[in-house]
Every structure is written in structure tokens, then in C-alpha cells.
Design an enzyme around this catalytic site. Sequence first.
Site, PDB file in Angstrom:
ATOM      1  N   CYS A  65      37.831  34.967  36.558  1.00 53.53           N
ATOM      2  CA  CYS A  65      38.110  34.982  35.114  1.00 53.53           C
ATOM      3  C   CYS A  65      36.993  35.721  34.380  1.00 53.53           C
ATOM      4  O   CYS A  65      37.251  36.540  33.495  1.00 53.53           O
ATOM      5  CB  CYS A  65      38.226  33.560  34.572  1.00 53.53           C
ATOM      6  SG  CYS A  65      39.579  32.604  35.288  1.00 53.53           S
ATOM      7  N   CYS A 140      15.474   7.141  12.670  1.00 55.43           N
ATOM      8  CA  CYS A 140      16.086   7.168  14.001  1.00 55.43           C
ATOM      9  C   CYS A 140      16.874   8.462  14.170  1.00 55.43           C
ATOM     10  O   CYS A 140      16.927   9.306  13.279  1.00 55.43           O
ATOM     11  CB  CYS A 140      16.993   5.957  14.221  1.00 55.43           C
ATOM     12  SG  CYS A 140      18.389   5.881  13.073  1.00 55.43           S
ATOM     13  N   CYS A 143      19.384   9.605  11.543  1.00 52.29           N
ATOM     14  CA  CYS A 143      18.868  10.314  10.360  1.00 52.29           C
ATOM     15  C   CYS A 143      18.729  11.805  10.644  1.00 52.29           C
ATOM     16  O   CYS A 143      19.156  12.648   9.846  1.00 52.29           O
ATOM     17  CB  CYS A 143      17.508   9.736   9.947  1.00 52.29           C
ATOM     18  SG  CYS A 143      17.536   7.995   9.497  1.00 52.29           S
ATOM     19  N   ASP A 661       6.464  39.822  40.036  1.00 53.46           N
ATOM     20  CA  ASP A 661       6.109  41.236  39.953  1.00 53.46           C
ATOM     21  C   ASP A 661       4.823  41.422  40.752  1.00 53.46           C
ATOM     22  O   ASP A 661       4.088  40.455  41.006  1.00 53.46           O
ATOM     23  CB  ASP A 661       5.910  41.625  38.489  1.00 53.46           C
ATOM     24  CG  ASP A 661       5.455  43.067  38.341  1.00 53.46           C
ATOM     25  OD1 ASP A 661       6.053  43.948  38.990  1.00 53.46           O
ATOM     26  OD2 ASP A 661       4.481  43.298  37.602  1.00 53.46           O
ATOM     27  N   ASP A 866       4.258  40.735  33.855  1.00 53.15           N
ATOM     28  CA  ASP A 866       3.288  41.012  32.793  1.00 53.15           C
ATOM     29  C   ASP A 866       3.567  42.290  32.024  1.00 53.15           C
ATOM     30  O   ASP A 866       2.911  42.553  31.016  1.00 53.15           O
ATOM     31  CB  ASP A 866       1.879  41.096  33.378  1.00 53.15           C
ATOM     32  CG  ASP A 866       1.667  42.383  34.180  1.00 53.15           C
ATOM     33  OD1 ASP A 866       2.624  42.811  34.869  1.00 53.15           O
ATOM     34  OD2 ASP A 866       0.566  42.953  34.123  1.00 53.15           O
ATOM     35  N   ASP A 870       9.003  44.362  33.083  1.00 52.47           N
ATOM     36  CA  ASP A 870       9.417  43.039  33.549  1.00 52.47           C
ATOM     37  C   ASP A 870      10.270  42.305  32.520  1.00 52.47           C
ATOM     38  O   ASP A 870      10.870  41.273  32.833  1.00 52.47           O
ATOM     39  CB  ASP A 870       8.187  42.174  33.872  1.00 52.47           C
ATOM     40  CG  ASP A 870       7.329  42.767  34.974  1.00 52.47           C
ATOM     41  OD1 ASP A 870       7.916  43.304  35.926  1.00 52.47           O
ATOM     42  OD2 ASP A 870       6.087  42.700  34.879  1.00 52.47           O
TER      43      ASP A 870
END
EC number: 7.2.2.8
Length: 995
Positions: A65, A140, A143, A661, A866, A870
Site C-alpha cells: 500500500c 493535574c 488542566c 560516520d 558530524d 551526515d
Amino acid sequence: MATKLLSLTCIRKERFSERYPLVRKHLTRSRDGGGGSSSETAAFEIDNPISRAVFQVLGMTCSACAGSVEKAIKRLPGIHDAVIDALNNRAQILFYPNSVDVETIRETIEDAGFEASLIENEANERSRQVCRIRINGMTCTSCSSTIERVLQSVNGVQRAHVALAIEEAEIHYDPRLSSYDRLLEEIENAGFEAVLISTGEDVSKIDLKIDGELTDESMKVIERSLEALPGVQSVEISHGTDKISVLYKPDVTGPRNFIQVIESTVFGHSGHIKATIFSEGGVGRESQKQGEIKQYYKSFLWSLVFTVPVFLTAMVFMYIPGIKDLLMFKVINMLTVGEIIRCVLATPVQFVIGWRFYTGSYKALRRGSANMDVLIALGTNAAYFYSLYTVLRAATSPDFKGVDFFETSAMLISFIILGKYLEVMAKGKTSQAIAKLMNLAPDTAILLSLDKEGNVTGEEEIDGRLIQKNDVIKIVPGAKVASDGYVIWGQSHVNESMITGEARPVAKRKGDTVIGGTLNENGVLHVKVTRVGSESALAQIVRLVESAQLAKAPVQKLADRISKFFVPLVIFLSFSTWLAWFLAGKLHWYPESWIPSSMDSFELALQFGISVMVIACPCALGLATPTAVMVGTGVGASQGVLIKGGQALERAHKVNCIVFDKTGTLTMGKPVVVKTKLLKNMVLREFYELVAATEVNSEHPLAKAIVEYAKKFRDDEENPAWPEACDFVSITGKGVKATVKGREIMVGNKNLMNDHKVIIPDDAEELLADSEDMAQTGILVSINSELIGVLSVSDPLKPSAREAISILKSMNIKSIMVTGDNWGTANSIAREVGIDSVIAEAKPEQKAEKVKELQAAGHVVAMVGDGINDSPALVAADVGMAIGAGTDIAIEAADIVLMKSNLEDVITAIDLSRKTFSRIRLNYVWALGYNLMGIPIAAGVLFPGTRFRLPPWIAGAAMAASSVSVVCCSLLLKNYKRPKKLDHLEIREIQVERV
């Protein structure tokens, strides 16, 4: 690393595609002869801005799908990329808005036979702003969920996150459709106090206080004078406090300019005026938290003043002869002295000290929800008003006998306030990591005055908040660096452990960057300021940690779902409990001996019902995840591991495959000379002097490595003056040559030597072959056409790389290396570090494809890198980890930033995430287990067999204790220690560096 931290920004990876469109990447390689290493340069070419749209696609059942949806979308013109996630029913599309629109994409998906709805569209992302608001009054999860719904219903709001634990909200909105004033208004209309923290605009704000006699005319003059300054956005004057708030661009102007303008404008007009930084002493999160703690403490003390006498008259004095007779003395009809005393003392507890529960309940019910305040108000009201009924009946009836429960309502409120007091104190400790970071900046700084030649003409001690960009400040030994910048004079060692977690002091000399808040150790430095205020590395790290604490972990959805029906369910159970026991008593379904002598069946049933109502605790569920995430991210920041939110934490604990890397991740990231072999008798210092004099004119990375190594033989000078090189020639792909001290020097590869008919002996050939086998670059040096030496240059492994990979294997985590370097170098590095699976000569998009392949195979993948190249893989991975010394783009694309650039921090990040998530699980087990066990016991399940029942005041104390226990459980994470193997690794790394 410090250079990159200065520009560290807290941008989530979903925004990466908008800021750095991946249209085309060109990868170029430069190879030196002799089997040398290759260097990569990734450049972005932006032909047309790319927009991103995310759709929810319903109806997908398998990968087939997803494939049909992807094919249908990619047939459209203007589609750059399409990623379909059948598991989560999501489709992310990168497209050119000039060629195709969102509606066309949606229709295409539906034409393929699936239902599609737009979740997010970043075509107009540039207009999005983010504001943060402090919200007071949440009790709580109900809220916080209510506030989220209120905010998300506001036109123009794209996303809203409300964090109960830190009582803050982060709202993403379109400023064309809404404003932060409107958001504040909506929160306050929902019944909560809202305070704006930041608007997300590219401006800084400072509040100044003016001391002196001022007239309205003077204030208007000041306002106009400040507004006229370049860089000032707006000026707001608070006449009641003589406070001036200035919004400004820190790149253009600063607070010292404002003070100078204020004092010079008013001088001679209304007498001498002095302007200073305004200190409000209560607007910060820490000050607000301390105020809340004091408020609860004061309320608890006052409640004790009234509750203790109520408890004594009801529970203790009734058993003391003499006092009992006095308390049982009837004043009117059956109304006793004890009942009057308890009623009088319980009333202020109920309606004065407990008023907060009434207001909280009203606000919750007004917006169509119920929270913990509703439960407390119902429970205490039931006890109080029934007791009041018994008092009135006793006063009006000559034969009425009843028992009051004033001690129940008073003790309930007292214990709940005590619990809230302990909870707020404990929650305050969860955010200590941020408080410590914010307190790193020094209060004062020494500002230097320079003449046109750069000579120091004077110095002045100023408030640290008055530092402006391009100031020159003096940092004495033992003082903290006042702001981010770079050294223009002096040398010293700076302790950066409080920012990076790196224990070793870092040497600083001219040109090196320094970070505000770090500690200067042994030398005087003159630093030119480059970043101040919200732009500083410290401020951005704080903002990153705060944003991480705002981001909800997916596991928290469980608490959010439960909170929607928790309170109504508890009210239903409470009423059902009362009704069941009441009917059972009236119908004599249990013996009358079960009823305590001081009660009847109605009162017994009422106590069971009240106990059920007050023992249930939605707060514990709501605090289970955010408190653990707060402590975990704070601990990570102190260890040099910045984790961008609960979602990253949750994914990281499942990681079973890490893609590394090579350059800058497994290796040091820059070439160094690792071996020198002279073929003729020559002093090494003289040899390197000639070589450095030749190479210093080259911009090649290998040339720079040789010059840097040569400096070790001239360590008496910071920037040694090399002999003059004449007739310098750089030969592309081969090397350089020049004449130094009358001798012809050539430095390069075999091709260069062969072109100039320099004989290469067998010894040199063997050295070159050995260098190639060890993934090193062999460089030949000839003097007057005679080969004199062979240099080996390499990008060495990080000292901890092999051990880190070994530890990961012991944790059942698979390690893979993906690099753009050549296969020979890649295989050599992989063998040395202990990685079995290697992919070399990979382009940036191929790295991302490898990550996706691993994910498709069932792995939870982390990517450690780094560089710019990447970034696609960091975004594609389940968890992206960026080395702190890497590029800004990599740092922004990652979920976790390793600030020390040490590989052992990869292990720390995973181990910390596992410990944090196990703590979250424990919190949920406790919170759910407490409610599942506590409610039946409070309802009287044990009473028929054991005669044990839970009085309402004890149930209330248990409810308060449950929230405190969850927070304290999270606080245990503050004792987190890295795996012992890593401590051994760090000691070894220090020893290697010293050698």
C-alpha cells in the site's frame, strides 16, 4: 567544539528540510597519490525552495500500500521526495510549491484509494513564530490537556505543548492570524494565570529602572530618545515602577547605550538621573517556584493552627475524663461544646485555606472538565456540610443523635496542602539542572577601553548584563568568562566542564573561542565579545534543555488518555460506593455489628464514599513521565549529552543498531603526522624547518597538518617565522616545491618525484606501501633532487573508539560504518576499530538510504555523525546523534548532541535513556497500581472480612503521598552514574593524550 556551541540553535529536525532544502548535493573528492585518504566536501545547491507537507493516510495495511501511494505521488510534477510510513499512517512529501500544491497531492493520494488529511504544511513556515508562556494554577494532567485544547482551537495556532511539570507552554502560531496577547488572553479566560516568557522574535529584551525625580514630560523625552536609537524595536514605560522595557536587536545596540541616552537626556532637565538594570525579584521560574513553596508552607502552618485542635477535640480529648465532660456539655438541645468548637475551627480551614480548591473547581467545571480540585472540593464539602447538618439538627432537635466529620474535612485539606508543599519542593529539584546552568554567568565583568591601535587605555567593572557585542573584556585567573567570544590577547587554560562535561582544562590562546560561564584558571585573557544574551551558547543550551522538557514523550499519551475520563469515573465510583453501602445498611445486608458505635449506616456509607473520592490521584499519572524526562535531560546536560526531548529519550532506549560516520566521528577529524622516517642523516628540527617553510604557503589540509607538526620543534614560539621560500609552485594532485635557504625542496607524492626524476629507493617504497595498508597518506620529501624522508599522515582514530564499539557489542547493539571515503581506508579503519559491516564511497543520500534499509529490516537505528553530508542520515534515523564539534547543520538535524565529541557519550546517551525510561515505567506502575489498589480498599473491599476501613483523612494523606513518591522516584535519576567501563575509558584517553 566551542566554536560550534556558539552557534548551537534549538531547532527540531522536522524543520531541517525547510531551512536546508536537499535539492542537489555535489560530492567532490581530492586524492593524493600513494594511496592517500580522501576528503569530502558537500555543497548545497538551492535551485528553488522546497516545502514540506505531512499527511495522515488511512487505509494502508502493508508495504505494498505504501509503495502504491509513493508511486502515485512521485508521478506528479514538482515532487522532490516522498516518504511513506505505513506503520504510523504518515506520508511526508518534499515538493516545489511553484509546480504542485498541497491540494493536488492530497487528491492524488485519495485517487490511489486511500483517505488523506493534511497534518502539517511548511510552505508558509517562515511566517511561523514560537512563544513560551508560564502558566500558574495547573494541578493535574486534566488542566494541561484542557489548556492544550484551548490553545489549539485558536485560529492560527499550529502546535501547542503544555508541560505540567515545569508549568510552561510552547506555542507555534502564525503571527498573521494570531498574537501572543491573544494566546495569553485565552489561557486566562480558561482560568489560569499566564506570563509571557519569550515571543520567539529575533530581539532581546531588557528592563531598566530609573532612579531620580521624573516628570511625565521627562519620561516622554526618554521614550522618544530610546525609540530613535538604531536597533530599538519598541519601548514600554511602566509609570508606577519607573520601569522601562526595551526590545532591541543585540547586533545593533545594547543596554549601555540605553543607560547613556537616559542619563544624558534627562541630565539638567530634572536633576541627576541614574538608570540601572531592573530587578523584579520574582518573575523568573526559580523565584516563582520559591514563592509558591512559601505560599503552600504558610497555608499548611495556618491549617495546622485550626486542624490540630479539631483533631484533639474529636479523637483525643473525648477519652480524657473531665475534658470529655466539658466537651459533651449540651448548650442548646443536643448541641455540645465540642461540636461548636469543631465547627468554628473547621470553617476557616474549609473556606479560607481551602478556597483554592473551590476556585480551581469552578474554573475546571466552567470549561467543561474536571480535575483534582473537583474531587477534593466534593469530598471535603460532603464531610463539612453533613457535619454542619448534624450541628443544626442537634441545635433544633431535643432527641437528635449524630456524629460530625469536621475533623475529616479539616485534616483532608491540611494533608493535601502538605502534599502539595512537598510536591512543589520536589518538582523544583527536578529543574535544578537548568537553574545551575542559568547561574553560571558571572554577575560582573571587567570592560576594557582600547585606543585606535588596540592598546588598553582603561578598565571598568560593569554589570554582566550590560555587556554588548564587540566589547573587549578582561578575564583574570579564577574568574568566570563573562560572555562568548574569542581571545585577542593572552593565553590560559579554561575549565569548560560546567558546559561540556569535559573534565580536562582546555588551552586557550589568541584566536581561540571561549564560552560564557566557563572558568579561567591560570592566565589573563582579553576576549572580544561575539554573542550576548539569548544568542550566547549558555542561553541556547538552556533553551534546548527547556524545549526538551516541554516536548512530550509518546508514552505520556497514556496519562493524557486516562486523564480525560479519570475524574468523572472516580466521582461515579464514589457515588456508587456510598449508594451500595447505604442500601446494604438499609436493607440489612450486613449485620449491625459492622457499624461503629458512633455512627449509623448512612454515616458509614458516607465515609466510604468520601474516602474513594479523595484517595484517587490523577496527579501521580500526570507527573510520571514529565518529571523523569526533566531529571533525565538535566542529568544528560550535566554529562555533556544534550537530549532534545522525551521523544528522543523514548526512541534512544530501543536502539539496537548504530550507524557511524568515519571522519570526525570514529576518527579525530583532521590529519596529523603520525610517523617520520629520514633516509639520510639530518637533524629532525632542521628537516621540518625546511619542509614547513615550503608547505606553509599551501592551503591543502595535509600541508597544514605538516606545518602544525613542525611547530612542535619550535615550541618556544606561538607563531614561528619560517625561512623564506622562493619560487614556490603548487602542482595540483602532486605536491609543492620551493627554494629554501638556497636548496630546492619538494614535498609530495610519487608522481611529483617521478616527474622530476628523483630516485625512490626500495626502503621508501616499502614505507609507502605500509602507510597505505594502515590507511595513511605517504608523503615524500626531497632536497636538491635527493629523497631525504618519508612522512605518514593520517586521520587517527579517537582513543576510545575501539573500546566504545566493544562496549556497544556487549550491549547487543550492532555497529555499522558508512563513509564517503575509499574502500581501502574504510576497511582499514573498520578492522582497527572492530566494526564488521562497512559501506564506503557513499554519497549523503546513500547514507540516508542505508539507514532506511536497516529500519525496514526491523532495526531501531541511531546515526552518529558530524558533517553536512551526515545531516540527511541524521534526520532519517530513529535517533540522530551529532558530535558537538561538528557542523551547525548536523547539530540542528540531530536529536541528541554529544558536546564532548567523545564516542563514550554515545553509550552514555543510550544508557541514560534506558535508565530514564525504566524510571518512567516504574512511575506508571506505582501511579496506576496505587489507584487500582487504593480505590477498592477505600471503597471497603476489605471491611467485611477484616473490619479494616480507610478513614477519609488517611485516604487524603495517601493521595498526597502518591504524587510526592512519583516525583521522588524521578529524582533518584539525579544519582545517575555512567557505566564503570566508561570511567576506565576516560582515564585511558587522558593517558593517551598526555603521551
